[in-house]
Design a protein around this motif. Structure first.
Motif, PDB file in Angstrom:
ATOM      1  N   ILE A 215       0.848  -1.183   0.000  1.00  0.00           N
ATOM      2  CA  ILE A 215       0.000   0.000   0.000  1.00  0.00           C
ATOM      3  C   ILE A 215       0.888   1.239   0.000  1.00  0.00           C
ATOM      4  CG2 ILE A 215      -0.273  -0.087   2.524  1.00  0.00           C
ATOM      5  CD1 ILE A 215      -3.035   1.247   2.108  1.00  0.00           C
ATOM      6  N   THR A 216       0.618   2.117  -0.929  1.00  0.00           N
ATOM      7  CA  THR A 216       1.322   3.385  -0.997  1.00  0.00           C
ATOM      8  C   THR A 216       0.936   4.216   0.230  1.00  0.00           C
ATOM      9  OG1 THR A 216       0.921   3.228  -3.372  1.00  0.00           O
ATOM     10  CG2 THR A 216       1.827   5.317  -2.552  1.00  0.00           C
ATOM     11  N   PRO A 217       1.812   4.907   0.856  1.00  0.00           N
ATOM     12  CA  PRO A 217       3.242   5.099   0.599  1.00  0.00           C
ATOM     13  C   PRO A 217       4.150   4.260   1.507  1.00  0.00           C
ATOM     14  CG  PRO A 217       2.415   6.851   2.021  1.00  0.00           C
ATOM     15  CD  PRO A 217       1.318   5.847   1.876  1.00  0.00           C
ATOM     16  N   SER A 218       3.791   2.992   1.707  1.00  0.00           N
ATOM     17  CA  SER A 218       4.635   2.134   2.557  1.00  0.00           C
ATOM     18  C   SER A 218       5.330   1.050   1.752  1.00  0.00           C
ATOM     19  CB  SER A 218       3.769   1.454   3.624  1.00  0.00           C
ATOM     20  OG  SER A 218       3.077   0.356   3.060  1.00  0.00           O
ATOM     21  N   THR A 219       4.972   0.921   0.486  1.00  0.00           N
ATOM     22  CA  THR A 219       5.293  -0.284  -0.275  1.00  0.00           C
ATOM     23  C   THR A 219       6.782  -0.583  -0.399  1.00  0.00           C
ATOM     24  OG1 THR A 219       3.232  -0.003  -1.460  1.00  0.00           O
ATOM     25  CG2 THR A 219       4.814  -1.492  -2.439  1.00  0.00           C
TER      26      THR A 219
ATOM     27  N   ALA B 289       4.202  -3.946   7.815  1.00  0.00           N
ATOM     28  CA  ALA B 289       4.136  -2.513   7.539  1.00  0.00           C
ATOM     29  C   ALA B 289       2.948  -2.242   6.650  1.00  0.00           C
ATOM     30  CB  ALA B 289       5.415  -2.047   6.844  1.00  0.00           C
ATOM     31  N   SER B 290       2.369  -1.099   6.835  1.00  0.00           N
ATOM     32  CA  SER B 290       1.245  -0.722   6.000  1.00  0.00           C
ATOM     33  C   SER B 290       1.049   0.777   6.100  1.00  0.00           C
ATOM     34  CB  SER B 290      -0.011  -1.486   6.436  1.00  0.00           C
ATOM     35  OG  SER B 290      -1.069  -1.265   5.534  1.00  0.00           O
ATOM     36  N   SER B 291      -0.070   1.231   5.588  1.00  0.00           N
ATOM     37  CA  SER B 291      -0.428   2.640   5.717  1.00  0.00           C
ATOM     38  C   SER B 291      -1.902   2.693   6.131  1.00  0.00           C
ATOM     39  CB  SER B 291      -0.177   3.354   4.397  1.00  0.00           C
ATOM     40  OG  SER B 291      -0.653   4.679   4.469  1.00  0.00           O
ATOM     41  N   SER B 292      -2.331   3.824   6.544  1.00  0.00           N
ATOM     42  CA  SER B 292      -3.586   4.033   7.259  1.00  0.00           C
ATOM     43  C   SER B 292      -4.746   3.045   7.028  1.00  0.00           C
ATOM     44  CB  SER B 292      -4.035   5.464   7.028  1.00  0.00           C
ATOM     45  OG  SER B 292      -2.958   6.339   7.352  1.00  0.00           O
TER      46      SER B 292
ATOM     47  N   VAL C 258       5.235  -3.112  14.101  1.00  0.00           N
ATOM     48  CA  VAL C 258       4.293  -2.693  13.065  1.00  0.00           C
ATOM     49  C   VAL C 258       4.658  -1.285  12.620  1.00  0.00           C
ATOM     50  CG1 VAL C 258       1.861  -2.233  12.553  1.00  0.00           C
ATOM     51  CG2 VAL C 258       2.486  -4.055  14.173  1.00  0.00           C
ATOM     52  N   VAL C 259       4.707  -1.083  11.316  1.00  0.00           N
ATOM     53  CA  VAL C 259       5.004   0.254  10.790  1.00  0.00           C
ATOM     54  C   VAL C 259       3.747   0.821  10.147  1.00  0.00           C
ATOM     55  CG1 VAL C 259       6.464   1.598   9.246  1.00  0.00           C
ATOM     56  CG2 VAL C 259       7.359  -0.507  10.287  1.00  0.00           C
TER      57      VAL C 259
ATOM     58  N   LEU D 243       5.405   4.958  13.938  1.00  0.00           N
ATOM     59  CA  LEU D 243       4.475   5.823  13.203  1.00  0.00           C
ATOM     60  C   LEU D 243       5.244   6.864  12.398  1.00  0.00           C
ATOM     61  CD1 LEU D 243       1.508   6.543  12.644  1.00  0.00           C
ATOM     62  CD2 LEU D 243       1.596   8.087  14.604  1.00  0.00           C
ATOM     63  N   THR D 244       5.239   6.684  11.085  1.00  0.00           N
ATOM     64  CA  THR D 244       5.853   7.698  10.225  1.00  0.00           C
ATOM     65  C   THR D 244       4.750   8.234   9.314  1.00  0.00           C
ATOM     66  OG1 THR D 244       6.518   6.385   8.311  1.00  0.00           O
ATOM     67  CG2 THR D 244       7.883   6.225  10.263  1.00  0.00           C
TER      68      THR D 244
END
Ligand code: TPP
Ligand code: TPP
Ligand code: SF4
Ligand code: SF4
Ligand code: SF4
Ligand code: SF4
Ligand code: SF4
Ligand code: SF4
Ligand code: MG
Ligand code: MG
Lengths: 356, 67, 250, 180, 356, 250, 180, 67
Positions: free
Chosen positions: E30-34, E77-80, E102-103, E168-169
């Motif tokens: 998933i953008t922006p974690s990919t 890792a993932s995004s929201s 977990v990111v 959390l970034t």
């Protein structure tokens, strides 16, 4: 007056939904919420509605998303772990501004937990368990009649604000039987329906979506939501006061524990302690206004919660940290008794009394 | 008598139409459209049979065919 | 002269946002033509996924609902249950329907939900930059299978239409391709039938369309069609995988 | 006035049913009523208990810490709930399954071999109603007449035989309690 | 000193995980974690580890749950939106006390949103987006080197406390390239491994679970967690101060916006305004201790957030509402500029200055 | 006299928490016996679901991990990927694996994850009090299909093993029953093979066992076995639905 | 000292690549560096831009509000980014695709037909490097030598032809800028 | 010579063993165990063949068979 009938909390919610004109229910069984889908499976079809047991909770909230987009009244219900699964969907519902009514019969967590009542999903409910800066309108009934009345109203509120509404109860309220007056629903006001999708016949096509191609547009949408939430904060704070007027000390508690707290207030008063109660009925927006008259006046407050201290943060903020705010909590499905809460109040605020 | 018209604002110069045309009826032109693509233009116009193969393969619905 | 080919009324004027040569565009055009030909543009609600196709709501003239990645079918079911007389279709990438959305794909088919789903299989996640999808072929390189899809680690590709065809509620399942004009026309026929199945209320219909992703495949549009023909078409079961008697009699 | 009643036994012994009958009897008398179940995690075989509050004014706390009355149908329930009866309260005990080795002086313990008495009526399942009968004379806010009406509603007046069996059990329990 | 290399934020996280001994990564793009999964797919196998692209985010967090139960170092890792889907799983990880890293590369929300940076998942991260009363340890790096260092440390913290750790970034930090020194990881302390499941050879069998059959047991477990979280609150609060010592006003900000805030502080100082910054590094536990010396001393504070005001609640509580706390926010993927923040600070605290 | 039948070493002494006559108990006993006979109790990590079987970790003597409803296979995959040399199995109800967990069931099989899954199909959600499951038969009454499962509304039952057998990574799929002593022994054989498949590292193995739920079916234990025999066995495909050559040669 | 540079164009015009070269050139000189991309939602065909900061001290705010320097490769980028150049700053414009109808007096605008110049080198794709060359003389913290080293690293010294093409393009741009 | 032993603490009186025994070797007894179930007891013990059918069908592993 309509004759009272004895019903389980969950069934009351289900019946209220039918009365409110809910036409679609999508759910997945989970104790202690299951009677809601079971009751509706039996009775909603007779009222011209549809109940579909979805493949899982994500399916259920997604179906709600779709059905709500058509302007139909729709509900789902679950309990803590199932509600966690709906977080992405809830975030999307809030973003697409879809009026979905969601019931969480809070059970013990985290993890699989147990089936007893807890209020451990307060943060999840009020601060947004899903991603993004959205809010649900959160209603916290504390007895049978209120389960009925607030469920009916939840549908109107959802339509009025085009926002998901969460009815937060617990395993205790869901399983309990009490008498309830099944009043007919007062007429709903007319709601704006100019956004629903139902086929672009004789009009321009419509899109229900929740993305922003550019940051500028994204910011504009976020500001629109912010404005809506501000309006909700201004207009929809609700609470009940119980012997609060002249109180030296306030208990703040909602749902099941607020009822126990009422008994505590009476017991305290009998002992000469000026104790009162503020019972938030909307958990979001949190009834900050309720605390305005008291923040300079009272000597202290106690939140009674079935968690390790969640609502207490909102109470402190509402009281602007002007008086000490303590927490009395039971966990894991246990409920506090009147006596232990009173003992805590005495020990905390009237240490002299204890000796007597 | 047939004729193809390329709606240049849609064309992305993928050249699938060129590949599929049995008559060599299209070629890459030298104008760049607003989105930065060189667009396709008809060529050998008299040979066009209006078979619509180019339009059928165009992923951007950039071709109209007249007959 | 008469216009013998032009933009369908089912399409808005908005240019597609796809990469040059991406066949997503052909498939969308076909759907728009079918909606127009069946005269159901005003009766139809489309559901868009997340993926390259995720912006399709802008390209059609019918109502549209866009939801979360993988949930299009569940959303579509909700719409259809609310409006049983309308036409509901989902347009989904292979990652959307056969990856994160498998759960809904299986149960939508099992329940015989009266919606139409179009699956666009380009053997990877296009939108996010070319990661492996469940449909990625053996040995195929993607950004998350940089050494090629090793089945020992990453498993075997899924032929979703085959699976769906085995479920009782699915009445029409077809697997088609848009690599040649002939196959494009074949695809249109399949899509049309899938909508007619819904008009007749017969059950769930799925059309899977093999599609290209020149950008992430790292090939030109022309090479991409060839690659699709030589690699994907031999692997995936093609044609009408299921059509019940009722569907055949349509 | 308020009657706080705890009911406990094995799952399947009909504990919830006693509660429902009492709650409906409260409804019949237009009282405030609160019925609360508590199941174990197992569908069957675990212990089950429920509580009922009858009151002539609004019921605030629905939680019973110490009960005025109780009925226990098996040993584990007896062991667990004896301490939860108020001093001066009354506890009906099914002595077919419970031995009264430990007792409390400040609690009125009514022991009766309810399962055996129910057998005598031809059905061990109505031991619960026998116990209810035994408790009835002690309750402040309900009585036999209301319980009979409640049974009609809960069992359904069309299931005549079942209704009669239950009524007979209640009566048998009442008699026994009076004989005590 | 190890030579610095130029890397993308996401790749730095991935490389740090490898360096920290992470042996398993389960994720879903998933953008922006990919770039995290992409980098690991390329490099983790060479380091003897396994990367598996799961069927979805729920599969990924469940695989992490299983792998962590064996005592292996594992990350996802993932995004929201993807993080929302993991909420049930995260609640289970916390309940079963499994050390999973977990990111969340926070993107725009709610709903599908956009790909820009936001800090709108602050509440979800810190208050528990899943059900039940659990907490994640939440780390908020703000530059390349910190992405590297904190990611490595996240694994140690997870093991030490047997608790999931969330890094959390945001979309900005994830996509940005900066020089980073890829230092070898300092040796980890020995961790208790007496709870892991790896086959009951020569020992009693073990169970990893998260349910409580009775309310009494449920309460005991909840108390155990509460005690652990209390310990975390005591021992792990972290923050950075920047010109705070003599400040009249404080900016409170983390991550991307904290960097902009630093420039603002310097600009303000140049103008003679005594502005300072507190930058929380742990978002949970929130660095309340940082505010102790300042709450009687400063005249006001501003939180700079990419949301409509989330951390501000924790700041108010940490300052015990003793001074006014304001919010400056940009939304939808937009970032504030130095100038606009400074203008806000001046307008709010030094209205006289504006005229100059 | 010699003990010819007793409790397996694979079982702890804890009595099962199931209702009287519930065949969950038979199936667990069989697994325990297989673990003992293959001498892998100390190598094995079980994964329990949520459902009536959810407490199975208490009944076995091997390590156990209990997770969220429907996620047992994903959890099992995580364990197996971390410990490829250990034996990992999941024990799941029909609702768990074919309802909420379908997503993982399909992808676990497609990827050929080297774990063993036992599915216990009692045609409804037992634990929560007898709601419809995806496996509920046509017309069957449950608490959420109070008028019987109408396929028009609730859809058709899913025969999960059949679907799984169609996926390339699944190498052994069997559907068995425990309604008679003979079938109990057959079930044990299938379970044993499913574990041996894993020992040999061949791929994913699934054994689906038809099981009773006297409580929610509202039947006596004896009647339940009969009902299973007369209603479930004719509907579900029974026997070895898939066994690759390698499996046959085991 | 700090150079804040904005780069923009169509996706596919190699805007990110210019940024990367500049960033690596910064690394070569042991500077602090920050490279930030910003893609549109479309994989291709949309506009793309990125920003690079080179600095000889720690970079706090990575966000460029007003840039010292810029390169724009197409019209939409010119329209969007011209206002975002600092007064006194320098903007290199690919006039093959941009018309300079609107200009700013306080910005040093270097127009050059970069696409055409790149064609002359046999490959339109290096228009980006031509523009970089044109900007180079104005930058404070980097120069041709560092960019050449950077190109070696980014392109890879084994891809000799490609490297030479890029270097030629940079040189062509530099020359043009000086000729300007 | 064979013998069955019922571990009464496990027995739940489901009677599946009774149903399946070809020899009528088991019946419901009159003792209630700690969990409230009447437990099964052997009967006609001399007839037991030790066929283990009862044990195979017992869902609660409450039967041991000796031979
Ligand atoms: C919950 C969630 N997970 C992941 C994503 C990121 N994402 C967006 S589209 C996509 C995959 C799209 O692939 P596919 O469905 O095959 O469509 P394509 O772009 O190839 O046409 C992913 C993983 C998301 N938006 N939401
Ligand atoms: C996320 C979530 N949803 C729902 C539940 C409630 N739940 C527990 S078990 C179960 C179904 C069990 O059915 P099945 O898997 O068939 O097992 P059985 O009890 O029939 O053996 C459900 C719905 C839950 N615990 N978690
Ligand atoms: S219509 Fe046919 S002949 Fe004419 S240009 Fe198109 S493909 Fe060529
Ligand atoms: S196929 Fe369409 S888009 Fe492609 S080059 Fe031809 S006209 Fe242009
Ligand atoms: S990335 Fe691939 S699928 Fe997406 S638009 Fe481009 S070519 Fe099409
Ligand atoms: S409810 Fe059904 S499945 Fe569960 S233990 Fe009882 S009989 Fe077995
Ligand atoms: S072993 Fe055989 S004969 Fe003996 S009791 Fe059991 S079933 Fe009957
Ligand atoms: S089968 Fe087992 S549990 Fe059932 S009655 Fe016989 S011995 Fe008891
Ligand atoms: Mg795809
Ligand atoms: Mg089941």
């Amino acid at each position: 007056m309509v004759k009272k009938v004895l019903m389980k909390g969950n069934e009351i919610i289900a019946q209220a939904a039918i009365e409110a004109g809910c036409k679609l229910f999508f759910g997945y069984p989970i104790t202690p919420s299951t009677e809601i889908i079971e009751y509706l499976a039996k009775h909603l079809p007779k009222a011209g509605g549809t109940v579909l047991q979805a493949e899982d909770e994500i399916g259920a909230i997604s179906m709600c998303y779709g059905a709500a987009a058509t302007g139909a009244r729709v509900m789902t219900a679950s309990s803590s772990p199932g509600i966690s699964l709906k977080q992405e969907g809830l975030s999307y519902c809030a973003a697409a501004e879809l009026p979905v009514v969601v019931v969480n019969v809070n059970r013990t967590g985290p993890g699989l937990g147990g089936l007893g009542p807890m209020q451990s999903d307060y943060f999840q409910s009020t601060k947004g368990g899903g991603h993004g800066d959205y809010r649900l309108l959160v209603l916290a009934p504390s007895k049978a009649q209120e389960l009925y009345d607030l469920t009916m109203e939840a549908f109107d509120l959802a339509d009025k604000y085009r926002n998901p509404v969460l009815l937060l109860t617990d395993g205790f309220l869901g399983q309990m039987m009490e008498p309830v007056e099944l009043k007919p629903k007062p007429a709903s006001p007319e709601f704006d329906r100019s956004w629903i999708v139902n086929g672009a016949k004789g009009r321009k096509k419509r899109i229900i979506a929740s993305y922003a191609l550019s940051n500028e547009v994204g910011e504009a949408i976020n500001l629109h939501w912010e404005a809506k939430y501000k309006e909700l904060k201004e207009k929809e704070q609700r609470w009940e006061e119980f012997y609060a007027g002249d109180a030296d000390y306030l208990i703040v508690s909602y749902g099941t524990t607020a009822r126990i707290a009422k008994s505590v207030v009476l017991n305290a008063r009998r002992k000469g302690i000026k104790l009162g109660l503020i019972r938030p009925i909307t958990l979001w927006p949190f009834p900050e206004k309720a605390f305005l008259p008291y923040k300079e006046k009272i000597k202290g407050a106690v939140t009674v919660e079935l968690n390790t201290g969640q609502m207490i943060e909102d109470v402190k903020l509402a009281l602007e940290c002007k008086v000490p705010v303590h927490l009395y909590r039971r966990l894991g499905g246990m409920l506090p008794t009147e006596d232990e809460i009173l003992a805590f109040v005495e020990k905390t605020f009237c240490p002299g009394l204890e000796e007597v | 008598m047939a004729k193809v018209k390329v709606l240049s604002q849609y064309c992305k110069c993928c050249q699938l139409c060129i590949e599929v045309c049995p008559q060599g009826g299209l070629k890459v032109g030298d104008k760049t459209n607003a989105r930065g693509y060189n667009t396709v233009v008809p060529v050998n116009e008299e040979k066009c049979t209006g078979c619509t193969l180019c339009a059928i393969m165009c992923p951007d619905v950039a071709i109209e065919v007249y007959k | 002269m008469e216009k013998v080919f032009g933009r369908s009324k089912g399409l808005s004027g908005t240019p597609f946002s796809f990469c040059p040569g991406c066949t997503h565009g052909i498939i969308m055009r076909l759907i728009a033509e079918v909606l127009e030909e069946l005269d159901i543009i005003e009766e139809t609600i489309g559901v868009s996924p997340v993926g390259c196709s995720g912006f399709c709501q802008d390209f059609f003239t019918c109502d549209f609902v866009s939801g979360a990645h993988g949930r299009a079918q569940a959303i579509g079911n909700g719409i259809k249950r609310a409006l049983p007389d309308k036409i509901v279709f989902t347009y989904q990438g292979d990652g959307d329907i056969a990856g994160i959305g498998t759960q809904h794909a299986i149960h939508t088919a099992a329940r015989g939900e009266k919606i139409t789903s179009i699956m666009v299989n380009n053997a990877l996640y296009g939108m996010t930059g070319g990661q492996m999808a469940p449909t990625t072929l053996k040995g195929m390189k993607t950004t998350t299978t940089p050494y090629g899809r090793e089945v020992e680690v990453y498993g075997y590709p899924i032929d979703l239409p085959k699976i769906i065809a085995a479920l009782d509620g699915a009445v029409y399942v077809a697997s088609v391709s848009v690599d040649t004009p002939k196959n494009v026309l074949q695809t249109k026929k399949a899509i049309k039938k899938a909508f007619r199945v819904q008009q007749a209320g017969l059950g769930f219909a799925l059309v899977s369309v093999l599609s290209t992703c020149p950008t992430n495949w790292g090939l030109s549009p022309q090479e991409s069609l060839k690659w699709l023909r030589e690699n994907m078409m031999p692997f995936y079961a093609m044609g009408e995988l299921k059509a019940t008697e009722e569907v055949k009699n349509l | 006035m308020m009657d706080k009643i705890i009911l406990a036994g094995f799952g399947g012994q009909g504990v919830m049913f006693i509660g429902k009958v009492l709650a409906v009897a409260g409804m019949v008398a237009d009282l405030e009523v609160c019925w609360i179940p508590s199941y174990g995690p197992e569908m069957r075989g675990g212990t089950a208990n429920c509580s009922v509050i009858l009151s002539d004014r609004e019921i605030y706390s629905p939680v019973i810490d110490k009960a005025d009355y109780g009925i226990v149908l098996n040993q584990p329930s007896y062991d667990k709930f004896l301490p939860r009866i108020k001093s001066g309260g009354t506890l009906v005990v099914n002595t077919s399954l419970v031995n009264l080795d430990t007792v409390r002086d400040d609690v009125n313990i009514i022991g009766l071999r309810a399962t055996d008495l129910a057998y005598e009526l031809g059905n061990a399942n109505v031991a619960n109603m026998v116990c209810l009968g035994a408790l009835l004379p002690y309750l402040q806010l309900t009585d036999y007449a209301k319980v009979e009406k409640a049974l009609e509603q809960v069992v359904g007046s069309n299931k005549k035989e079942l209704l009669e069996l239950n009524i007979a059990a209640v009566k048998k329990g009442m008699k026994r309690a009076v004989d005590n």
